[in-house]
Design a protein around this motif. Structure first.
Motif, PDB file in Angstrom:
ATOM      1  N   CYS A  40       0.860  -1.175   0.000  1.00  0.00           N
ATOM      2  CA  CYS A  40       0.000   0.000   0.000  1.00  0.00           C
ATOM      3  C   CYS A  40       0.907   1.239   0.000  1.00  0.00           C
ATOM      4  O   CYS A  40       1.313   1.743   1.050  1.00  0.00           O
ATOM      5  N   LYS A  41       1.237   1.699  -1.171  1.00  0.00           N
ATOM      6  CA  LYS A  41       2.202   2.793  -1.345  1.00  0.00           C
ATOM      7  C   LYS A  41       1.716   4.088  -0.703  1.00  0.00           C
ATOM      8  O   LYS A  41       2.477   4.799  -0.047  1.00  0.00           O
ATOM      9  N   THR A  42       0.445   4.384  -0.864  1.00  0.00           N
ATOM     10  CA  THR A  42      -0.113   5.623  -0.308  1.00  0.00           C
ATOM     11  C   THR A  42      -0.019   5.635   1.205  1.00  0.00           C
ATOM     12  O   THR A  42       0.410   6.633   1.806  1.00  0.00           O
ATOM     13  N   GLY A  43      -0.409   4.545   1.837  1.00  0.00           N
ATOM     14  CA  GLY A  43      -0.351   4.473   3.302  1.00  0.00           C
ATOM     15  C   GLY A  43       1.062   4.538   3.832  1.00  0.00           C
ATOM     16  O   GLY A  43       1.342   5.205   4.834  1.00  0.00           O
ATOM     17  N   ALA A  44       2.002   3.844   3.151  1.00  0.00           N
ATOM     18  CA  ALA A  44       3.399   3.861   3.591  1.00  0.00           C
ATOM     19  C   ALA A  44       4.005   5.251   3.458  1.00  0.00           C
ATOM     20  O   ALA A  44       4.790   5.692   4.314  1.00  0.00           O
ATOM     21  N   PHE A  57       2.098  -2.668   5.840  1.00  0.00           N
ATOM     22  CA  PHE A  57       1.504  -2.145   4.608  1.00  0.00           C
ATOM     23  C   PHE A  57       1.616  -3.130   3.430  1.00  0.00           C
ATOM     24  O   PHE A  57       1.311  -2.769   2.303  1.00  0.00           O
ATOM     25  N   ILE A  58       2.076  -4.349   3.726  1.00  0.00           N
ATOM     26  CA  ILE A  58       2.238  -5.361   2.673  1.00  0.00           C
ATOM     27  C   ILE A  58       1.109  -6.380   2.765  1.00  0.00           C
ATOM     28  O   ILE A  58       0.966  -7.076   3.771  1.00  0.00           O
ATOM     29  N   GLY A  59       0.309  -6.438   1.732  1.00  0.00           N
ATOM     30  CA  GLY A  59      -0.784  -7.398   1.669  1.00  0.00           C
ATOM     31  C   GLY A  59      -0.529  -8.478   0.632  1.00  0.00           C
ATOM     32  O   GLY A  59       0.589  -8.611   0.118  1.00  0.00           O
ATOM     33  N   GLU A  60      -1.564  -9.237   0.337  1.00  0.00           N
ATOM     34  CA  GLU A  60      -1.446 -10.340  -0.616  1.00  0.00           C
ATOM     35  C   GLU A  60      -2.577 -10.278  -1.636  1.00  0.00           C
ATOM     36  O   GLU A  60      -3.640  -9.707  -1.365  1.00  0.00           O
ATOM     37  N   ILE A 168      -5.368  -5.275 -11.431  1.00  0.00           N
ATOM     38  CA  ILE A 168      -6.366  -5.917 -10.577  1.00  0.00           C
ATOM     39  C   ILE A 168      -6.261  -5.391  -9.144  1.00  0.00           C
ATOM     40  O   ILE A 168      -7.279  -5.132  -8.493  1.00  0.00           O
ATOM     41  N   ALA A 169      -5.039  -5.221  -8.654  1.00  0.00           N
ATOM     42  CA  ALA A 169      -4.845  -4.752  -7.277  1.00  0.00           C
ATOM     43  C   ALA A 169      -5.415  -3.349  -7.072  1.00  0.00           C
ATOM     44  O   ALA A 169      -5.902  -3.018  -5.984  1.00  0.00           O
ATOM     45  N   ASN A 170      -5.369  -2.507  -8.097  1.00  0.00           N
ATOM     46  CA  ASN A 170      -5.829  -1.121  -7.970  1.00  0.00           C
ATOM     47  C   ASN A 170      -7.241  -0.893  -8.493  1.00  0.00           C
ATOM     48  O   ASN A 170      -7.664   0.257  -8.638  1.00  0.00           O
ATOM     49  N   ARG A 177      -3.095   3.555  -3.396  1.00  0.00           N
ATOM     50  CA  ARG A 177      -2.469   2.996  -4.597  1.00  0.00           C
ATOM     51  C   ARG A 177      -1.550   1.857  -4.168  1.00  0.00           C
ATOM     52  O   ARG A 177      -0.769   1.993  -3.223  1.00  0.00           O
ATOM     53  N   PHE A 178      -1.647   0.743  -4.891  1.00  0.00           N
ATOM     54  CA  PHE A 178      -0.858  -0.444  -4.557  1.00  0.00           C
ATOM     55  C   PHE A 178       0.191  -0.691  -5.639  1.00  0.00           C
ATOM     56  O   PHE A 178      -0.082  -0.525  -6.832  1.00  0.00           O
ATOM     57  N   VAL A 179       1.361  -1.092  -5.196  1.00  0.00           N
ATOM     58  CA  VAL A 179       2.423  -1.499  -6.119  1.00  0.00           C
ATOM     59  C   VAL A 179       2.758  -2.959  -5.845  1.00  0.00           C
ATOM     60  O   VAL A 179       2.583  -3.457  -4.731  1.00  0.00           O
ATOM     61  N   ILE A 180       3.225  -3.636  -6.873  1.00  0.00           N
ATOM     62  CA  ILE A 180       3.504  -5.072  -6.782  1.00  0.00           C
ATOM     63  C   ILE A 180       4.944  -5.293  -6.344  1.00  0.00           C
ATOM     64  O   ILE A 180       5.882  -4.821  -6.982  1.00  0.00           O
ATOM     65  N   LEU A 181       5.095  -6.021  -5.241  1.00  0.00           N
ATOM     66  CA  LEU A 181       6.436  -6.357  -4.755  1.00  0.00           C
ATOM     67  C   LEU A 181       6.903  -7.712  -5.268  1.00  0.00           C
ATOM     68  O   LEU A 181       8.097  -7.918  -5.479  1.00  0.00           O
ATOM     69  N   GLU A 182       5.964  -8.626  -5.453  1.00  0.00           N
ATOM     70  CA  GLU A 182       6.340  -9.995  -5.830  1.00  0.00           C
ATOM     71  C   GLU A 182       5.188 -10.646  -6.578  1.00  0.00           C
ATOM     72  O   GLU A 182       4.019 -10.445  -6.244  1.00  0.00           O
TER      73      GLU A 182
END
Length: 232
Positions: A40-44, A57-60, A168-170, A177-182
């Motif tokens: 969760c880039k915005t929250g972080a 702030f890392i989800g799945e 899909i995440a966003n 805004r969510f970014v993909i880590l893995e």
């Protein structure tokens, strides 16, 4: 009637074709083609989270061709949600590519069943028409495996080139805004790869069935009876 060796090979090929059909059906209906970790880039950024705090702030996320789910972690605990690709989310994705993947797999299912029928036919009898024989079985196996390969390749293109997971995440996220880590390809993706491999094995079995092995002839020794042998 086909020989015992040829019957065995075509019976095995028919079993493999049916297993391939089952694998594709299972893969299409299971919502785990891809899993990943989303930040969760915005929250972080709001709290200037450092490395130890980023865990909050890392989800799945996970998804398949028709549905999926995610866990949003924006600093206030995890929130689970599920979603469906059709009819709403597909508008935000590459619609043509996503529908093409599903169509490729549907065609592969049909050709797997046709291949199953042709292999059963060749295990029972020798067809009069060449197209109904090993040549036809090879054709349908090649087409079934080829369409599975096209589906798998298209899905990889959607993930890597069109950023499918990020889209899909966003989806419907107006604040965060969510970014993909893995990202990881999961069992259903590899099941489709196994299905394509199964049809490749069938092509090999059918090719082996066409090999004419030389018959082993045992030579009988001629017994020469001479007049001296008769005297004794």
């Amino acid at each position: 009637m086909p020989g015992c060796f040829k019957k065995t090979l075509f019976a095995l090929a028919s079993l493999i074709s049916f297993v391939s059909f089952i694998l594709i059906v299972v893969a299409m209906g299971t919502p785990k083609w891809m899993t990943g970790k989303i930040l969760c880039k915005t929250g972080a950024d709001l709290v200037n989270a450092t490395d130890p705090e980023l865990v909050k702030f890392i989800g799945e996320i996970y998804y398949g061709l028709f549905r999926g789910g995610k866990i949003r972690q924006c600093g206030l605990g995890g929130r689970r949600s599920k979603f469906t690709i059709f009819p709403h989310m597909v508008k935000k994705l590459n619609t043509g590519l996503h529908v093409m993947i599903i169509m490729f797999l549907c065609v592969a299912i049909s050709f797997s069943l046709v291949s199953f029928g042709f292999c059963i036919l060749n295990a029972i009898k020798v067809p009069y028409r060449a197209i109904n024989g090993p040549a036809g079985a090879c054709l349908w196996n090649f087409l079934a495996g080829g369409f599975v390969v096209l589906a798998v390749t298209s899905f990889m293109a959607a993930v890597k080139l069109h950023h499918l997971t990020e889209r899909i995440a966003n989806f419907r996220e107006n604040v965060f805004r969510f970014v993909i880590l893995e990202e990881r390809f999961e069992d259903c993706f590899w099941i489709c790869v196994a299905s394509a491999t199964a049809h490749a094995v069938n092509l090999l079995l059918i090719a082996i069935s066409g090999i004419h092995f030389p018959k082993i002839k045992t030579k009988t020794e001629e017994v020469n009876v001479t007049a001296e042998d008769i005297m004794y």
